[in-house]
Write a protein that holds these residues in place. Structure first.
Motif, PDB file in Angstrom:
ATOM      1  N   CYS A 141     -91.376  13.121 -43.964  1.00 50.93           N
ATOM      2  CA  CYS A 141     -91.391  11.681 -43.514  1.00 50.93           C
ATOM      3  C   CYS A 141     -90.900  10.694 -44.303  1.00 50.93           C
ATOM      4  CB  CYS A 141     -93.091  11.751 -43.328  1.00 50.93           C
ATOM      5  SG  CYS A 141     -93.615  12.382 -41.683  1.00 50.93           S
ATOM      6  N   ALA A 142     -91.065  10.932 -45.624  1.00 49.29           N
ATOM      7  CA  ALA A 142     -90.520   9.918 -46.478  1.00 49.29           C
ATOM      8  C   ALA A 142     -89.286   9.621 -46.433  1.00 49.29           C
ATOM      9  CB  ALA A 142     -91.032  10.303 -47.904  1.00 49.29           C
ATOM     10  N   HIS A 143     -88.702  10.839 -46.190  1.00 53.15           N
ATOM     11  CA  HIS A 143     -87.029  10.753 -46.161  1.00 53.15           C
ATOM     12  C   HIS A 143     -86.282  10.107 -44.763  1.00 53.15           C
ATOM     13  CE1 HIS A 143     -85.955  12.565 -49.698  1.00 53.15           C
ATOM     14  NE2 HIS A 143     -86.310  13.681 -49.531  1.00 53.15           N
ATOM     15  N   PHE A 144     -87.274  10.406 -43.836  1.00 56.13           N
ATOM     16  CA  PHE A 144     -86.921   9.710 -42.590  1.00 56.13           C
ATOM     17  C   PHE A 144     -87.026   8.187 -42.726  1.00 56.13           C
ATOM     18  CE2 PHE A 144     -86.682  13.784 -40.402  1.00 56.13           C
ATOM     19  CZ  PHE A 144     -85.526  13.847 -39.850  1.00 56.13           C
ATOM     20  N   ILE A 145     -87.918   7.806 -43.315  1.00 56.10           N
ATOM     21  CA  ILE A 145     -88.335   6.401 -43.476  1.00 56.10           C
ATOM     22  C   ILE A 145     -87.238   5.837 -44.435  1.00 56.10           C
ATOM     23  CG2 ILE A 145     -89.719   4.598 -44.504  1.00 56.10           C
ATOM     24  CD1 ILE A 145     -92.275   6.232 -43.905  1.00 56.10           C
ATOM     25  N   ARG A 146     -86.652   6.830 -45.328  1.00 55.67           N
ATOM     26  CA  ARG A 146     -85.522   5.912 -46.014  1.00 55.67           C
ATOM     27  C   ARG A 146     -84.225   5.998 -45.309  1.00 55.67           C
ATOM     28  NH1 ARG A 146     -81.708   9.263 -48.774  1.00 55.67           N
ATOM     29  NH2 ARG A 146     -80.796   8.237 -50.714  1.00 55.67           N
ATOM     30  N   LEU A 147     -84.231   7.258 -44.469  1.00 51.29           N
ATOM     31  CA  LEU A 147     -82.842   6.982 -43.527  1.00 51.29           C
ATOM     32  C   LEU A 147     -82.698   6.054 -42.692  1.00 51.29           C
ATOM     33  CD1 LEU A 147     -80.342   8.736 -42.496  1.00 51.29           C
ATOM     34  CD2 LEU A 147     -82.097  10.076 -40.964  1.00 51.29           C
ATOM     35  N   ALA A 148     -83.998   5.558 -42.048  1.00 51.85           N
ATOM     36  CA  ALA A 148     -84.039   4.511 -41.159  1.00 51.85           C
ATOM     37  C   ALA A 148     -83.567   3.195 -41.483  1.00 51.85           C
ATOM     38  CB  ALA A 148     -85.524   4.113 -40.758  1.00 51.85           C
ATOM     39  N   ARG A 149     -83.666   2.860 -42.858  1.00 53.70           N
ATOM     40  CA  ARG A 149     -83.201   1.798 -43.565  1.00 53.70           C
ATOM     41  C   ARG A 149     -81.334   1.796 -43.368  1.00 53.70           C
ATOM     42  NH1 ARG A 149     -85.544   1.216 -49.221  1.00 53.70           N
ATOM     43  NH2 ARG A 149     -84.205  -0.758 -49.291  1.00 53.70           N
ATOM     44  N   LYS A 150     -80.948   2.905 -43.326  1.00 56.00           N
ATOM     45  CA  LYS A 150     -79.614   3.025 -43.403  1.00 56.00           C
ATOM     46  C   LYS A 150     -78.652   3.427 -42.007  1.00 56.00           C
ATOM     47  CE  LYS A 150     -79.321   5.239 -48.196  1.00 56.00           C
ATOM     48  NZ  LYS A 150     -78.931   6.563 -48.857  1.00 56.00           N
ATOM     49  N   TRP A 151     -79.777   3.770 -41.048  1.00 57.66           N
ATOM     50  CA  TRP A 151     -79.289   4.263 -39.862  1.00 57.66           C
ATOM     51  C   TRP A 151     -78.472   3.051 -39.159  1.00 57.66           C
ATOM     52  CZ3 TRP A 151     -78.713   8.864 -38.333  1.00 57.66           C
ATOM     53  CH2 TRP A 151     -78.412   9.140 -37.006  1.00 57.66           C
ATOM     54  N   PRO A 152     -78.712   1.979 -38.762  1.00 57.99           N
ATOM     55  CA  PRO A 152     -78.013   0.812 -38.388  1.00 57.99           C
ATOM     56  C   PRO A 152     -76.437   0.704 -38.711  1.00 57.99           C
ATOM     57  CG  PRO A 152     -80.314  -0.153 -38.490  1.00 57.99           C
ATOM     58  CD  PRO A 152     -80.106   1.227 -39.470  1.00 57.99           C
ATOM     59  N   SER A 153     -76.341   0.689 -40.009  1.00 56.09           N
ATOM     60  CA  SER A 153     -75.045   0.652 -40.752  1.00 56.09           C
ATOM     61  C   SER A 153     -74.247   1.880 -40.386  1.00 56.09           C
ATOM     62  CB  SER A 153     -74.953   0.106 -42.084  1.00 56.09           C
ATOM     63  OG  SER A 153     -75.731   1.374 -42.900  1.00 56.09           O
ATOM     64  N   THR A 154     -75.016   3.010 -40.352  1.00 59.42           N
ATOM     65  CA  THR A 154     -74.398   4.374 -40.404  1.00 59.42           C
ATOM     66  C   THR A 154     -73.644   4.634 -39.165  1.00 59.42           C
ATOM     67  OG1 THR A 154     -75.758   5.402 -42.206  1.00 59.42           O
ATOM     68  CG2 THR A 154     -74.871   6.923 -40.505  1.00 59.42           C
ATOM     69  N   MET A 155     -74.845   4.443 -37.964  1.00 61.07           N
ATOM     70  CA  MET A 155     -74.274   4.375 -36.548  1.00 61.07           C
ATOM     71  C   MET A 155     -73.094   3.401 -36.078  1.00 61.07           C
ATOM     72  SD  MET A 155     -75.481   7.113 -35.564  1.00 61.07           S
ATOM     73  CE  MET A 155     -74.693   6.882 -33.983  1.00 61.07           C
ATOM     74  N   ASN A 156     -73.109   2.133 -36.721  1.00 60.09           N
ATOM     75  CA  ASN A 156     -72.220   1.183 -36.563  1.00 60.09           C
ATOM     76  C   ASN A 156     -70.817   1.484 -36.875  1.00 60.09           C
ATOM     77  OD1 ASN A 156     -72.954  -1.806 -35.317  1.00 60.09           O
ATOM     78  ND2 ASN A 156     -74.667  -1.071 -36.486  1.00 60.09           N
ATOM     79  N   LYS A 157     -70.816   2.365 -38.208  1.00 58.92           N
ATOM     80  CA  LYS A 157     -69.552   2.748 -38.710  1.00 58.92           C
ATOM     81  C   LYS A 157     -69.101   3.965 -37.798  1.00 58.92           C
ATOM     82  CE  LYS A 157     -66.315   3.272 -41.662  1.00 58.92           C
ATOM     83  NZ  LYS A 157     -65.366   2.219 -41.763  1.00 58.92           N
ATOM     84  N   TRP A 158     -69.994   4.918 -37.495  1.00 65.90           N
ATOM     85  CA  TRP A 158     -69.567   5.955 -36.776  1.00 65.90           C
ATOM     86  C   TRP A 158     -69.080   5.430 -35.179  1.00 65.90           C
ATOM     87  CZ3 TRP A 158     -71.994  11.163 -36.952  1.00 65.90           C
ATOM     88  CH2 TRP A 158     -71.641  12.082 -36.090  1.00 65.90           C
ATOM     89  N   THR A 159     -69.642   4.500 -34.671  1.00 64.56           N
ATOM     90  CA  THR A 159     -69.039   4.077 -33.360  1.00 64.56           C
ATOM     91  C   THR A 159     -67.754   3.545 -33.522  1.00 64.56           C
ATOM     92  OG1 THR A 159     -71.236   3.583 -32.649  1.00 64.56           O
ATOM     93  CG2 THR A 159     -69.589   2.400 -31.657  1.00 64.56           C
TER      94      THR A 159
END
Length: 350
Positions: A141-159
């Protein structure tokens, strides 16, 4: 998606319905080389490919996975069900973040209670298993909260990388990434529900077989959550709350693997498309500009993989240790006597 790149005497065309690469003028002897023209280019075939999900972005394909995860409080990011990847946001003050933190704290409390139970009693592997279970789930759970902070920039780069590279998924996959992820979500969700239902039924059946215990449901809760009911008196509300936390725990355990598989499916699809584009020109004499473009595409893919490795590293390690630990526990449980047939079925399913 269609991408047209032009460099000197080389023209590369990639369309949603197929891939065509043409090298002209300036090649060997000024000859024109048609590397490939795969599939039908008619409007009808394009519509069918779009309907099969072959033209969907990874952000769109991942929607069912993210939805199921957010139902279990994981990856608190808004905009995941929208069409625009630019709308992704992670806010500390959002309801999703509050929801994730509440479940994370609940798992942390269960972890501390399990530790207390282990300290106050003699060391036994059953109590140690419970402690490790909740510790791994709290970590997840702690790692997914941490991942959530990076997710918008990560998916923008992937797209952004997806928009640069030609899309020829329909020529290298019989089933689109979007459909694969839908199937994965349905299968994992159904199996998780069946596993949890059998766990509860097997637990109540085992409790009912105990002589002198007339209330099998109460006995089931006391057997399942000794770390709670050894500290406080049994109460139905507390028992239901503990069972709900356990439901979240089981689903989060399975979702970690499902999420890692989803990312792997997305990356493998992008790499398979790149390999397909190279197979198209196998045995052909292509100009330098063509290979320069392939090198740039390959560098983009390497950058994408490195980015996902950095982003997913903690969750991948979490998944590895969870699965290794679970296999060891099940091997140990295989040496124990199993109660009637329902318990055996539950054990084999797990």
């Amino acid at each position: 998606m269609g991408v047209v790149g032009r460099s000197g005497a080389t023209t590369t065309v990639a369309a949603g319905g197929g891939v065509a690469m043409v090298a002209s003028a300036g090649g060997v002897g000024g000859m024109n080389v048609v590397a490939a023209n795969m599939g039908s280019q008619t409007n009808g075939s394009k519509k069918s490919n779009s309907g099969g999900g072959f033209n969907a972005s990874f952000h769109e394909s991942l929607k069912p996975v993210i939805f199921v995860g957010q139902c279990a409080s994981l990856l608190p990011v808004s905009g995941t069900q929208g069409e625009r990847v630019e709308d992704l946001q992670c806010s500390i003050k959002s309801f999703r973040m509050l929801y994730s933190c509440v479940i994370c704290v609940a798992l942390g409390v269960m972890c501390l209670l399990s530790l207390r139970k282990l300290i106050n009693n003699r060391l036994a592997y059953e109590k140690l298993i419970t402690l490790i279970n909740y510790s791994l789930l709290f970590w997840a759970c702690a790692h997914f909260i941490r991942l959530a902070r990076k997710w918008p920039s990560t998916m923008n780069k992937w797209t952004e990388i997806e928009r640069i590279l030609p899309n020829c998924e329909q020529h290298c996959n019989r089933i689109s990434t979007k459909k694969k992820l839908y199937i994965l979500v349905i299968v994992v969700t159904i199996l998780t529900i069946i596993e949890e239902a059998l766990s509860i039924i097997a637990g109540i059946t085992k409790a009912k077989s105990c002589i002198g215990i007339w209330d099998s449901v109460e006995r089931y809760f006391k057997q399942s959550f000794p770390q709670i009911f050894s500290l406080i008196q049994y109460h139905e509300v507390t028992a239901v709350f503990a069972q709900i936390v356990q439901l979240y725990a089981n689903f989060i355990w399975n979702f970690v693997d499902m999420f890692v598989m989803s990312i792997s499916i997305g990356l493998s699809s992008v790499l398979r498309q790149f390999n397909t584009r190279l197979k198209i020109v196998e045995g052909k004499c292509m100009p330098v500009a063509f290979w320069a473009q392939q090198k740039k595409d390959y560098q983009l893919l390497c950058g994408l993989i490195e980015m996902m490795d950095r982003t997913m590293a903690h969750i991948i390690v979490q998944s590895f240790f969870s699965n290794l630990y679970y296999i060891c526990v099940q091997l140990l449980n295989s040496l124990k006597y199993l109660f009637p047939n329902l318990s055996r079925i539950f054990f084999m399913l797990k």
